[in-house]
Design a protein around this motif. Structure first.
Motif, mmCIF file in Angstrom:
data_model
loop_
_atom_site.group_PDB
_atom_site.id
_atom_site.type_symbol
_atom_site.label_atom_id
_atom_site.label_comp_id
_atom_site.label_asym_id
_atom_site.label_seq_id
_atom_site.Cartn_x
_atom_site.Cartn_y
_atom_site.Cartn_z
ATOM 1 N N ALA A 1 87.512 40.236 -5.656
ATOM 2 C CA ALA A 1 87.553 38.789 -5.414
ATOM 3 C C ALA A 1 86.801 37.994 -6.469
ATOM 4 C CB ALA A 1 86.984 38.472 -4.028
ATOM 5 N N LEU A 2 86.003 38.692 -7.294
ATOM 6 C CA LEU A 2 85.253 37.971 -8.332
ATOM 7 C C LEU A 2 86.157 37.546 -9.484
ATOM 8 C CD1 LEU A 2 82.038 40.196 -8.563
ATOM 9 C CD2 LEU A 2 82.320 38.055 -7.325
ATOM 10 N N GLY A 3 87.342 38.181 -9.596
ATOM 11 C CA GLY A 3 88.281 37.804 -10.662
ATOM 12 C C GLY A 3 87.789 38.305 -12.007
ATOM 13 N N GLY A 4 88.288 37.626 -13.070
ATOM 14 C CA GLY A 4 87.843 37.947 -14.427
ATOM 15 C C GLY A 4 88.537 39.139 -15.037
ATOM 16 N N GLU A 5 89.659 39.529 -14.498
ATOM 17 C CA GLU A 5 90.355 40.723 -14.959
ATOM 18 C C GLU A 5 90.791 40.574 -16.415
ATOM 19 O OE1 GLU A 5 94.594 42.669 -13.861
ATOM 20 O OE2 GLU A 5 93.224 42.352 -12.163
ATOM 21 N N GLY A 6 90.390 41.564 -17.248
ATOM 22 C CA GLY A 6 90.824 41.603 -18.638
ATOM 23 C C GLY A 6 90.126 40.621 -19.538
ATOM 24 N N LYS A 7 89.112 39.901 -19.075
ATOM 25 C CA LYS A 7 88.445 38.885 -19.903
ATOM 26 C C LYS A 7 87.144 39.399 -20.519
ATOM 27 C CE LYS A 7 90.248 35.092 -17.076
ATOM 28 N NZ LYS A 7 89.891 33.956 -16.188
ATOM 29 N N GLY B 1 84.745 40.327 -19.081
ATOM 30 C CA GLY B 1 83.660 39.979 -18.175
ATOM 31 C C GLY B 1 82.907 38.745 -18.627
ATOM 32 N N SER B 2 82.304 38.086 -17.657
ATOM 33 C CA SER B 2 81.444 36.941 -17.959
ATOM 34 C C SER B 2 80.074 37.235 -17.383
ATOM 35 C CB SER B 2 82.029 35.670 -17.323
ATOM 36 O OG SER B 2 81.990 35.792 -15.903
ATOM 37 N N ARG C 1 88.149 45.587 -14.569
ATOM 38 C CA ARG C 1 87.874 44.153 -14.613
ATOM 39 C C ARG C 1 87.311 43.696 -15.947
ATOM 40 N NH1 ARG C 1 90.604 41.507 -10.783
ATOM 41 N NH2 ARG C 1 91.015 43.081 -9.204
ATOM 42 N N VAL C 2 86.463 44.504 -16.549
ATOM 43 C CA VAL C 2 85.761 44.058 -17.757
ATOM 44 C C VAL C 2 86.455 44.557 -19.018
ATOM 45 C CG1 VAL C 2 83.529 44.016 -18.947
ATOM 46 C CG2 VAL C 2 83.599 44.064 -16.439
ATOM 47 N N TYR C 3 86.791 45.854 -19.069
ATOM 48 C CA TYR C 3 87.411 46.425 -20.271
ATOM 49 C C TYR C 3 88.737 47.096 -19.896
ATOM 50 C CZ TYR C 3 82.937 45.612 -22.525
ATOM 51 O OH TYR C 3 81.818 45.012 -23.026
ATOM 52 N N GLN D 1 82.048 50.948 -25.324
ATOM 53 C CA GLN D 1 81.828 49.718 -24.566
ATOM 54 C C GLN D 1 81.723 50.001 -23.063
ATOM 55 O OE1 GLN D 1 85.334 47.614 -26.051
ATOM 56 N NE2 GLN D 1 84.016 46.154 -27.147
ATOM 57 N N VAL D 2 82.608 50.860 -22.563
ATOM 58 C CA VAL D 2 82.612 51.176 -21.131
ATOM 59 C C VAL D 2 81.317 51.873 -20.728
ATOM 60 C CG1 VAL D 2 83.693 52.617 -19.362
ATOM 61 C CG2 VAL D 2 85.122 51.228 -20.880
#
Length: 930
Positions: free
Chosen positions: A25-31, A33-34, A91-93, A139-140
């Motif tokens: 639910a936090l979203g941010g998929e493929g971005k 991460g923020s 979500r992040v990478y 990165q992961v």
């Protein structure tokens, strides 16, 4: 061994499905991460981790066993890592089309790989890649690690390919062991399976014998590093002998050789008997329970069972006081019994594996071994070990359990693990009939009194359980703890070590440390009496009474059974009853006082008993712990021995005081060859009679020269030092105008400078000068002889006598590292007044908890009471300080008035208890700061 999961209601610990939905639910998929996205994820994960830990702790404290608790911790961390992995990768990478190289498998290794975790255990991870690491993989891994660290987890990690794991494990047994315990957690499962398969075929299948050899060598080195005894007073639950790591060694070897992951499989394969498997599981449960309690109480990863932790864990695990034993002593007895059981299992099992899988010897060595194989009395002798001739040997002849160890001692051989295993299975056959069998007792006495290393043989008997079965009174003290800072070992281990020390004294191996004992033991008329007395001297500890008195009764019972005559039995009983008399007299009384010697000699009554008691006393003290004995104690015992021997031979009693004084003065005249007659006459008149009677000639000559030099220079304060490394003491002489409170000020200055007073002789000349000799040591029990320390001490005394040094504030409080330990022990303050021990002095003994400044506080109290100190004798037994003073009033008389004696007792009690109360806030503050 690995145990199958036993976690009840795992979703109550952590609900990964619900958390996955919250993270999605936090979203941010493929971005990529923020910061806000990461922050919110961290909050969710930290809350879940904290709640899961709380549930596990509540369950454990409500009675959930330790083994499922350790699995629950691993389960909780598993779910957190899976969530972190999915959040990072999805979500992040996120990679829409990953290449063959962009695969990642997260693998648990080490203890975490076994699925075993304590509350603050490290999390050992292997990030596994198919080939070399890619930028995406870097990165992961980095993102996951920082997130896990921010959650408060202590993560140890390695990033490797499958081939790197294989190559490194072949060259490094630590890496090999870690990978042996691999367990896939998340990510690419096929990659983890590939590592497992390749590790099995290319490493495990080819290096079994090498692995066993290195793990057993690693175990031996760890034992050596940890003190090489499972009976140390503050054991390490994880790394110590008889601890969890010894059980892990079995886990590793069995998994390596047989792929066994459950201890039940060992029974199915015939490697353990059912009762041994139960012992294994019970030991694992107990040690893990202790370790988990340790972590919770320390609020960190603590593995050492310190004194203060022992008290808390005993309460947490439900132990209660019993007559003669406190709750903590009962808990520690259980701990040592479990450690002993672990030792039995690991020794039998690991040695059997070593035998089965050792490297093949060259043909010549093999032939030589076959040639040496033989039979003695039905036992097989081969490969340097004694083994049973048949499985039914002990059933048919139980006495052969004793003969097994007797033969091993006679031949200088070890006992085969299979024989030990058979002994353990048949211990119940050692019954009353065997105990009263004359031949069985002859075998036992031969082993006890043998000149061929009785210590090793008795320890083997004890480890196998034979000792306690054959001598049930000894069985009662097996693993019996003495919860203090003085005794280093359990009662049984202390006793066996004492017998070993006695044997080395007799052989002459300890001549450098104990020259008198080595000579005296040659004159002992009955070796059997001496060895049996050492065996029984602590036999009645833990029975709720004076162990010396109770032990005498045990000796009276066992003596005839061991084949001793009535006279020998009576002597053993006397030695057990009075085994503390010589050390108490030497360390707590003034040996220069003739009544001290007379009273002691009249107790001993014969030169033979004196010789026996000296050897028993030395062996007893040496066996208490590695740091207890020092040269000063040896000197005091030697002095007492020589004076008592003189009395018993008729020389001491036939020489009057006046004759001894006249003889000493004549020797002093002869020694001062460079002095004029007038100077010598003046010296002889300056001292009172007691000085000439109580001092040896060498000391008097040193004093004379020091006084002459100081008087010529007109110095008001003169000091001199002489160190004796053999006696482990420094003699510090002070010559200054006498005044009330001088001793107290000097004692305070010495405490401030880090010197420990062990003895003092206080003299005053008839022209008002104090001539005091203080015998001092450093805090490790050695001579106080470092130049910088001596300079600091002289400065402290000068400042104390001039009033520049505020003694109470200058005396350092207890070190933060020792405060919690020393305050665990309750030492009831006590003042004992004895008017029978000396004809000229009142002897006052002050007992209390040892701490910096204790002696200063006591002597300050004596100054307040206007008492004169003739001599002082200072002893410390772990946390207990015992200070003894020979006192007179200001007119030089003994103290006989009843009300005056009551006043002394009351004031000294107040002095030491008030000082203790003042120290508590300071100690608490220091501990908090630490």
């Amino acid at each position: 061994m690995y145990l199958r999961p036993q976690i009840a209601d795992p979703r109550a610990i952590i609900d990964r499905r619900a958390l996955t939905l919250q993270l999605d639910a936090l979203g941010g998929e493929g971005k990529h991460g923020s910061a806000e996205q990461r922050k919110q994820a961290l909050v969710l994960l930290k809350a879940a981790l904290g709640q899961g830990r709380q549930v596990i702790q509540q369950r454990f404290q409500s009675g959930t066993p330790a083994l499922p608790t350790r699995q629950a911790f691993a389960y909780l961390v598993d779910q957190i890592i899976r969530l972190v992995h999915d959040f990072t990768v999805n979500r992040v990478y996120r990679l829409p089309n990953p290449t063959a190289a962009e695969k990642l498998s997260v693998v648990a290794v080490g203890g975490y790989g076994r699925g075993e975790m304590a509350p603050f255990s490290d999390v050992d991870l292997l990030f596994l890649f198919p080939y070399k690491q890619t930028p995406w993989g870097e990165q992961v891994v980095e993102y996951m690690l920082y997130l896990l660290w921010d959650l408060g987890l202590k993560v140890g990690h390695a990033t490797r390919s499958v081939d790197e794991c294989i190559r490194l494990s072949l060259s490094d047994v630590t890496i090999r062991t870690a990978i042996l315990e691999q367990r896939w957690i998340w990510g690419d499962q096929e990659l983890a399976a590939q590592l497992k398969l390749k590790f099995q075929s290319e490493v495990v299948a080819k290096t079994g014998a090498d692995f066993i050899e290195k793990k057993l060598a690693e175990r031996d080195e760890r034992h050596r590093r940890m003190g090489d005894s499972r009976y140390v007073v503050e054991p390490n639950v994880k790394e110590g002998k008889g601890g969890l790591r010894d059980l892990h060694t079995l886990v590793w070897i069995n998994k390596y050789l047989y792929g066994i992951e459950d201890s039940a499989d060992l029974v199915a394969r015939g490697l353990l008997l059912p009762e041994e498997q139960r012992s294994f599981t019970q030991a694992m449960e107990f040690l893990w329970a202790v370790r988990i309690h340790l972590h919770y109480l320390a609020n960190r990863a603590e593995e050492r069972l310190t004194f203060d932790m022992q008290v808390e864990i005993a309460k947490a695990m439900g132990y209660a006081d019993r007559p003669g034993r406190s709750d903590v002593e009962r808990f520690m007895k259980k701990y040592y019994l479990v450690a002993k059981e672990v030792g039995d299992l690991t020794r039998i099992f690991a040695a059997a594996l070593e035998e089965r899988h050792k490297k093949v010897a060259p043909l010549a060595a093999f032939r030589a071994k076959i040639k040496r194989a033989k039979k003695i009395d039905g036992f097989d002798i081969a490969g340097g070990r004694v083994n049973v001739g048949s499985e039914t040997m002990f059933e048919q002849q139980p006495i052969k359990m004793l003969r097994l160890f007797h033969l091993a001692q006679e031949q200088g051989l070890d006992v085969h693990p299979e024989a030990l295993r058979l002994v353990r299975r048949h211990l119940k056959l050692i019954d009353g009939k065997i105990r009263n069998d004359p031949e069985a007792n002859r075998l036992f006495m031969d082993m006890l009194c043998s000149k061929q290393d009785p210590e090793t043989t008795l320890r083997r008997l004890n480890e196998a359980g034979v000792f306690g079965r054959f001598v049930p009174d000894f069985g009662r003290v097996v693993a019996q703890t003495q919860h203090d800072m003085y005794h280093t070992y359990t009662v049984d281990e202390h006793t066996i070590r004492a017998i070993g020390i006695l044997s080395r004294i007799e052989s002459g191996a300890l001549k450098e440390d104990h020259p008198l004992s080595v000579n005296v033991i040659k004159e002992v008329l009955s070796r059997r009496v001496l060895y049996v007395a050492v065996l029984l001297h602590d036999i009645a500890k833990g029975r709720g009474g004076d162990h010396s008195i109770l032990g005498e009764k045990v000796a009276d019972k066992l003596g005839p059974r061991f084949g001793l005559t009535a006279a020998e039995t009576e002597t053993v009983g006397w030695l057990v009853r009075w085994h503390l008399a010589m050390s108490a007299t030497a360390f707590k009384r003034d040996i220069a006082d003739p009544k001290t010697v007379v009273d002691f000699a009249q107790l001993v009554q014969s030169p033979e008993r004196l010789r026996l008691l000296l050897c028993l006393t030395v062996a007893d003290i040496r066996a208490v712990g590695p740091t207890i004995w020092n040269g000063w104690k040896g000197q005091l015992l030697r002095e007492l021995y020589y004076r008592a021997e003189e009395y018993l031979s008729g020389g001491f009693s036939g020489r009057r005081r006046e004759e001894r004084i006249a003889e000493t003065k004549d020797k002093v005249r002869a020694g001062l060859t460079d002095w004029s007659k007038a100077e010598i006459d003046r010296l002889l008149k300056r001292h009172y009679e007691n000085y000439w009677y109580s001092s040896d000639v060498e000391m008097i000559l040193r004093h004379a020269r020091l006084m002459r030099e100081a008087d010529a220079a007109k110095r008001t304060l003169t000091t001199g030092t002489r160190s004796d490394t053999f006696r482990s003491v420094t003699e510090f002489t002070l010559y200054a105008p006498d005044h009330p409170g001088l001793f107290a000020r000097v004692a305070g200055a010495m405490a401030a400078a880090g010197a420990n007073i062990v003895d003092a002789k206080i003299f005053t000349t008839n022209d008002g000068m104090a001539l005091d000799s203080f015998y001092i040591q450093d805090m490790e029990g050695g001579a106080f002889d470092k130049p910088d320390r001596l300079k600091k001490l002289s400065t402290a005394i000068e400042r104390a006598l001039s009033g520049d040094l505020k003694l109470r504030s200058a005396i350092a409080p207890e070190k933060p590292g020792t405060t919690s330990r020393t305050r665990v022990f309750k030492v009831a303050p006590r003042v004992l007044i004895d008017n029978q021990a000396s004809n000229r002095y009142t002897v006052v003994e002050v007992n209390g908890r040892d701490r910096p400044g204790f002696l200063y506080d006591v002597t300050r109290g004596l100054y307040d009471l206007n008492l004169t100190i003739g001599s002082a004798h200072i002893a410390t037994y772990g946390e207990r300080a015992v200070d003894v003073f020979y006192l007179q009033d200001l007119t030089g008389m003994k103290l006989t008035d009843k009300r005056r004696l009551q006043q002394i007792e009351k004031h000294l009690m107040k002095q030491i208890t008030q000082a203790d109360d003042k120290e508590k806030p300071a100690a608490a503050k220091a501990a908090k700061a630490a």
